[in-house]
Design a protein around this motif. Sequence first.
Motif, PDB file in Angstrom:
ATOM      1  N   UNK A   1       0.846  -1.180   0.000  1.00 53.68           N
ATOM      2  CA  UNK A   1       0.000   0.000   0.000  1.00 53.68           C
ATOM      3  C   UNK A   1       0.886   1.235   0.000  1.00 53.68           C
ATOM      4  N   UNK A   2       0.416   2.274  -0.647  1.00 51.42           N
ATOM      5  CA  UNK A   2       1.162   3.511  -0.697  1.00 51.42           C
ATOM      6  C   UNK A   2       1.404   4.028   0.719  1.00 51.42           C
ATOM      7  N   UNK A   3       2.676   4.094   1.110  1.00 51.42           N
ATOM      8  CA  UNK A   3       3.000   4.612   2.434  1.00 51.42           C
ATOM      9  C   UNK A   3       3.280   3.554   3.461  1.00 51.42           C
ATOM     10  N   UNK A   4       3.013   2.267   3.120  1.00 44.63           N
ATOM     11  CA  UNK A   4       3.263   1.207   4.089  1.00 44.63           C
ATOM     12  C   UNK A   4       4.758   1.134   4.397  1.00 44.63           C
ATOM     13  N   UNK A   5       5.117   1.213   5.682  1.00 46.30           N
ATOM     14  CA  UNK A   5       6.506   1.124   6.099  1.00 46.30           C
ATOM     15  C   UNK A   5       7.268   2.421   6.026  1.00 46.30           C
ATOM     16  N   UNK A   6       6.613   3.523   5.670  1.00 49.80           N
ATOM     17  CA  UNK A   6       7.273   4.825   5.589  1.00 49.80           C
ATOM     18  C   UNK A   6       6.849   5.690   6.770  1.00 49.80           C
ATOM     19  N   UNK A   7       7.795   6.430   7.300  1.00 48.90           N
ATOM     20  CA  UNK A   7       7.507   7.432   8.322  1.00 48.90           C
ATOM     21  C   UNK A   7       7.348   8.773   7.627  1.00 48.90           C
ATOM     22  N   UNK A   8       6.156   9.352   7.731  1.00 51.80           N
ATOM     23  CA  UNK A   8       5.846  10.564   6.969  1.00 51.80           C
ATOM     24  C   UNK A   8       6.708  11.757   7.374  1.00 51.80           C
ATOM     25  N   UNK A   9       7.253  11.724   8.576  1.00 48.27           N
ATOM     26  CA  UNK A   9       8.070  12.845   9.053  1.00 48.27           C
ATOM     27  C   UNK A   9       9.517  12.725   8.597  1.00 48.27           C
ATOM     28  N   UNK A  10       9.945  11.527   8.209  1.00 51.00           N
ATOM     29  CA  UNK A  10      11.326  11.316   7.783  1.00 51.00           C
ATOM     30  C   UNK A  10      11.505  11.795   6.341  1.00 51.00           C
ATOM     31  N   UNK A  11      12.741  12.102   5.992  1.00 52.10           N
ATOM     32  CA  UNK A  11      13.060  12.432   4.604  1.00 52.10           C
ATOM     33  C   UNK A  11      13.079  11.153   3.773  1.00 52.10           C
ATOM     34  N   UNK A  12      13.175  11.325   2.468  1.00 47.88           N
ATOM     35  CA  UNK A  12      13.259  10.167   1.592  1.00 47.88           C
ATOM     36  C   UNK A  12      14.462   9.306   1.911  1.00 47.88           C
ATOM     37  N   UNK A  13      15.626   9.942   2.113  1.00 47.06           N
ATOM     38  CA  UNK A  13      16.849   9.210   2.437  1.00 47.06           C
ATOM     39  C   UNK A  13      16.668   8.422   3.738  1.00 47.06           C
ATOM     40  N   UNK A  14      16.113   9.063   4.748  1.00 46.74           N
ATOM     41  CA  UNK A  14      15.925   8.405   6.043  1.00 46.74           C
ATOM     42  C   UNK A  14      14.972   7.215   5.918  1.00 46.74           C
TER      43      UNK A  14
ATOM     44  N   UNK B   1      18.743   6.590  -8.304  1.00 48.12           N
ATOM     45  CA  UNK B   1      18.665   6.693  -9.770  1.00 48.12           C
ATOM     46  C   UNK B   1      17.333   6.152 -10.272  1.00 48.12           C
ATOM     47  N   UNK B   2      16.872   5.044  -9.687  1.00 48.66           N
ATOM     48  CA  UNK B   2      15.612   4.442 -10.122  1.00 48.66           C
ATOM     49  C   UNK B   2      14.431   5.325  -9.755  1.00 48.66           C
ATOM     50  N   UNK B   3      14.450   5.888  -8.534  1.00 46.91           N
ATOM     51  CA  UNK B   3      13.342   6.737  -8.092  1.00 46.91           C
ATOM     52  C   UNK B   3      13.276   8.029  -8.885  1.00 46.91           C
ATOM     53  N   UNK B   4      14.433   8.622  -9.158  1.00 49.56           N
ATOM     54  CA  UNK B   4      14.532   9.825  -9.994  1.00 49.56           C
ATOM     55  C   UNK B   4      13.597  10.941  -9.514  1.00 49.56           C
ATOM     56  N   UNK B   5      13.701  11.291  -8.220  1.00 53.23           N
ATOM     57  CA  UNK B   5      12.870  12.375  -7.686  1.00 53.23           C
ATOM     58  C   UNK B   5      13.708  13.590  -7.276  1.00 53.23           C
ATOM     59  N   UNK B   6      14.974  13.591  -7.688  1.00 52.21           N
ATOM     60  CA  UNK B   6      15.816  14.771  -7.489  1.00 52.21           C
ATOM     61  C   UNK B   6      16.058  15.115  -6.030  1.00 52.21           C
ATOM     62  N   UNK B   7      16.070  16.417  -5.744  1.00 45.84           N
ATOM     63  CA  UNK B   7      16.389  16.895  -4.400  1.00 45.84           C
ATOM     64  C   UNK B   7      15.303  16.594  -3.374  1.00 45.84           C
ATOM     65  N   UNK B   8      14.157  16.106  -3.837  1.00 43.20           N
ATOM     66  CA  UNK B   8      13.090  15.783  -2.887  1.00 43.20           C
ATOM     67  C   UNK B   8      13.481  14.640  -1.945  1.00 43.20           C
ATOM     68  N   UNK B   9      14.541  13.899  -2.277  1.00 49.53           N
ATOM     69  CA  UNK B   9      14.968  12.820  -1.379  1.00 49.53           C
ATOM     70  C   UNK B   9      15.384  13.370  -0.020  1.00 49.53           C
ATOM     71  N   UNK B  10      15.706  14.678   0.045  1.00 50.68           N
ATOM     72  CA  UNK B  10      16.137  15.293   1.300  1.00 50.68           C
ATOM     73  C   UNK B  10      14.988  16.008   2.022  1.00 50.68           C
ATOM     74  N   UNK B  11      13.763  15.852   1.492  1.00 49.60           N
ATOM     75  CA  UNK B  11      12.599  16.484   2.100  1.00 49.60           C
ATOM     76  C   UNK B  11      11.730  15.432   2.783  1.00 49.60           C
ATOM     77  N   UNK B  12      10.945  15.824   3.790  1.00 46.56           N
ATOM     78  CA  UNK B  12      10.024  14.866   4.426  1.00 46.56           C
ATOM     79  C   UNK B  12       9.046  14.289   3.401  1.00 46.56           C
ATOM     80  N   UNK B  13       8.783  12.992   3.490  1.00 50.45           N
ATOM     81  CA  UNK B  13       7.938  12.352   2.474  1.00 50.45           C
ATOM     82  C   UNK B  13       6.495  12.837   2.554  1.00 50.45           C
ATOM     83  N   UNK B  14       6.111  13.485   3.651  1.00 48.75           N
ATOM     84  CA  UNK B  14       4.754  14.035   3.733  1.00 48.75           C
ATOM     85  C   UNK B  14       4.540  15.156   2.722  1.00 48.75           C
ATOM     86  N   UNK B  15       5.638  15.687   2.164  1.00 48.47           N
ATOM     87  CA  UNK B  15       5.531  16.738   1.149  1.00 48.47           C
ATOM     88  C   UNK B  15       5.481  16.157  -0.267  1.00 48.47           C
TER      89      UNK B  15
END
Length: 423
Positions: free
Chosen positions: A96-109, A134-148
């Motif tokens: 499911x979209x979001x399963x296992x992800x912490x919304x407050x963490x960045x993409x890298x985290x 490289x596969x995700x290809x979401x640029x600098x957003x990897x350093x932003x919280x995934x809730x964004x």
Amino acid sequence: MKEEYAVRVENVTKVYKLYDKASDRLKDSLGLTRKKCYKEHYALNDISFKVKKGETLGIIGTNGSGKSTILKIITGVLNPTQGQVQIDGRISALLELGAGFNMEYTGIENVYLNGTMIGFSKEEIDEKMDAILDFADIGDFVNQPVKTYSSGMFVRLAFAVAINIDPEILIVDEALSVGDVFFQAKCYKKFDEFKEMGKTIIFVSHDLSSINRYCDRVVLLNKGVKLDEGEPKDMVDLYKKVLVGQREAEAKEKIINKQAGDEKDSIKLMDQISLNPDISEYGKKDAEIIDFGIIDDIGTIGSNIMKGSDFSIILKVRFNKKVENPIFAFTIRDLKGNEITGTNNMFENKILLSGEEGEVKKITFKQHMNLQGGEYLLSFGVTGFIGEDFVVYHRLYDACGITVISNQNTVGFYDMESEVTIV
């Protein structure tokens, strides 16, 4: 030689207790009542199947058939009420979209979080980080919280993690429908690489073209019960019959509930396909479209057509007044509204001189399906001329959809059915 299986599902049943009131749930959990105060809902009922190592297994079925439930049991997210699941290999799952992800963490985290949950060390995740990003290809957003993140960015990162941590068993549940077509193409290319590497894939999707193309075998579920398993084309054909059977039952129920009189008609074709709830219609209705449908090469009424097969589009028209030289037409458009193809009885040199008042005519357009696999919209029209004036009697825009199921697409809208020779 003994066959090796990556997954064994043996007599799995999942039962949920449904309570009418929250107080009943509390009483039952505390053992305060001897009376049964709940209803039992069987999400799965005695399901068994095996998945060979290196096999791609598809699971299909209508909504509520238990597809997602069985995947959650295989991955350990849910426990079965009865039965057992045996796993031989490391699983990576995208349920499911979001399963296992912490919304407050960045993409890298979240990459480190997911990798650690699967069992990798920080050093192993570091080695795979470049491939994941490289596969995700979401640029600098990897350093932003995934809730964004947008839903598309979210699934790109989640899938990149799931598919690049070198799993032995990959489980995917409908997640690809969120990504764009280019990302989906990248994922399916990775599927092919996985298959060549001998990985095991369990794939749930409503995209019957993908099921037909990528799966070695398919399990068909319906209302928590396994109906059958076998070759993709056979299971897709059976699935289409299941869909038609359910719609026939619904249509029969409508007829039974109708009041006596002229409404006691036989089941209509249009009761057995998925209609557009926002259908657009207009016209003076001297000639009126009263029914329409799609029939495949084995006589099944429905919206799913195999590429390369024959099929028919049926139109029934009632004449409320006498109409001279009526023109019956259909048009197929893509989801962006581009007209792809269509025809009418004048183009095909099948002229009807007149339709008499009260008369009903059935028009059948039989053709060969060579559109690329995908989703299309079907429109109908009855028009004509009074003198030199063009008249619209009845038009139905985007009345229903057509799903073309294909395991071999070419470039563009349709297939020229080329025969290639290399000497």
